[in-house]
Design a protein around this motif. Structure first.
Motif, short mmCIF file in Angstrom:
data_model
loop_
_atom_site.label_atom_id
_atom_site.label_comp_id
_atom_site.label_asym_id
_atom_site.label_seq_id
_atom_site.Cartn_x
_atom_site.Cartn_y
_atom_site.Cartn_z
N PRO A 146 12.48 8.04 -7.62
CA PRO A 146 12.61 8.30 -8.90
C PRO A 146 11.77 8.04 -10.18
CG PRO A 146 14.46 7.29 -7.67
CD PRO A 146 13.12 7.43 -6.87
N ILE A 147 11.50 8.90 -10.91
CA ILE A 147 10.46 8.59 -11.99
C ILE A 147 10.66 7.63 -12.80
CG2 ILE A 147 9.41 9.76 -14.06
CD1 ILE A 147 9.57 12.60 -12.78
N PRO A 148 12.00 7.42 -13.15
CA PRO A 148 12.26 6.05 -14.17
C PRO A 148 12.07 4.91 -13.26
CG PRO A 148 14.20 7.63 -14.33
CD PRO A 148 13.23 8.19 -13.28
N LEU A 149 12.36 4.69 -11.95
CA LEU A 149 11.99 3.54 -11.53
C LEU A 149 10.31 3.58 -11.02
CD1 LEU A 149 12.56 1.20 -9.62
CD2 LEU A 149 12.93 2.67 -7.78
N PHE A 150 9.83 4.61 -11.00
CA PHE A 150 8.17 4.42 -10.62
C PHE A 150 7.60 4.08 -11.99
CE2 PHE A 150 4.23 6.66 -11.46
CZ PHE A 150 3.53 6.07 -10.52
N LEU A 151 8.25 4.54 -13.30
CA LEU A 151 7.43 4.06 -14.72
C LEU A 151 7.82 2.89 -14.75
CD1 LEU A 151 8.38 7.56 -16.65
CD2 LEU A 151 6.42 6.73 -15.59
N LEU A 152 9.02 2.45 -14.46
CA LEU A 152 9.28 0.84 -15.00
C LEU A 152 8.55 -0.01 -14.14
CD1 LEU A 152 11.00 -1.17 -16.16
CD2 LEU A 152 12.71 -0.97 -14.39
#
Length: 220
Positions: A146-152
């Protein structure tokens, strides 16, 4: 005595290029240099970041700007590689790998299988490992983390790494170059610490699985 900003004409190689960017566009130049480091791992962030810290110490830009822009650069570079992995996918990358010397298609499969088990930890702790901190973004994209998790995870890990080296350059001032001979040692210390954390987690998980297996065996 006032410190003067490092002159790109007095430097060579990557250091000269990085300082040239900072002289031209300020703090965003440090971010561009770090984004390039993510896309081309041979570019050493361990040189660029202390120079950004020293430039902040001389008033070229603020310390906060140095940390923010280099972290933005880290995230952008990682996101590009994530997108590459997500766009090409496992099968295409495996096909490309199969045509490359010393690389097998099975290497891609093994990497993605390993990432599927340790994805979040790999992304976070990978930001503290030379070379690996860039390449780990590719299997993250392949596995469609998931992009939000990757970015965080990328944001937090990169911010910690960048802040450490920027503060070194900021503190040392004109003597920033004295840390160069110790970069390799520091990298191995960081690698060792990460390995210890991973080993501890694996052992703890194995013990937990062992206890759960006993409970199942005894019908508990």
């Amino acid at each position: 005595m006032l410190q003067t900003a490092p002159d790109s004409s007095e430097l060579t190689g990557v250091a000269a290029w990085a300082v040239g960017l900072m002289e031209t566009v300020g703090a965003p130049g440090a971010g561009l240099a770090i984004a390039a480091e993510n896309l081309f791992p041979p570019i050493p962030s361990e040189v660029i970041l202390p120079l950004a810290g020293f430039t902040a110490a001389t008033g070229g830009f603020t310390l906060a700007e140095a940390i923010i822009w280099t972290t933005v650069g880290s995230v952008v570079g990682a996101l590009v590689l994530y997108g590459l992995g997500r766009l090409l996918g496992h099968d295409r990358l495996a096909a490309i790998a199969g045509k490359m010397p010393l690389v097998r298609a099975s290497d891609i499969t093994k990497t993605t299988d390993w990432f599927a088990k340790h994805g979040p930890k790999a992304v976070f702790f990978g930001r503290f490992l030379p070379i690996f901190r860039s390449l780990i973004s590719i299997p993250a994209g392949i596995e469609r983390m998931p992009i939000p998790l990757f970015l965080l995870l990328t944001l937090v890990g990169s911010a910690i790494w960048n802040t450490i080296f920027i503060m070194i350059g900021f503190t040392l001032g004109q003597n920033w170059h004295v840390i160069e001979p110790y970069m390799d040692t520091l990298q191995w210390v960081i690698i060792g610490a990460v390995v210890l954390v991973i080993v501890w987690w694996v052992v703890a998980r194995m013990r937990l699985n062992h206890r759960e297996g006993k409970h199942l065996f005894h019908g508990e």
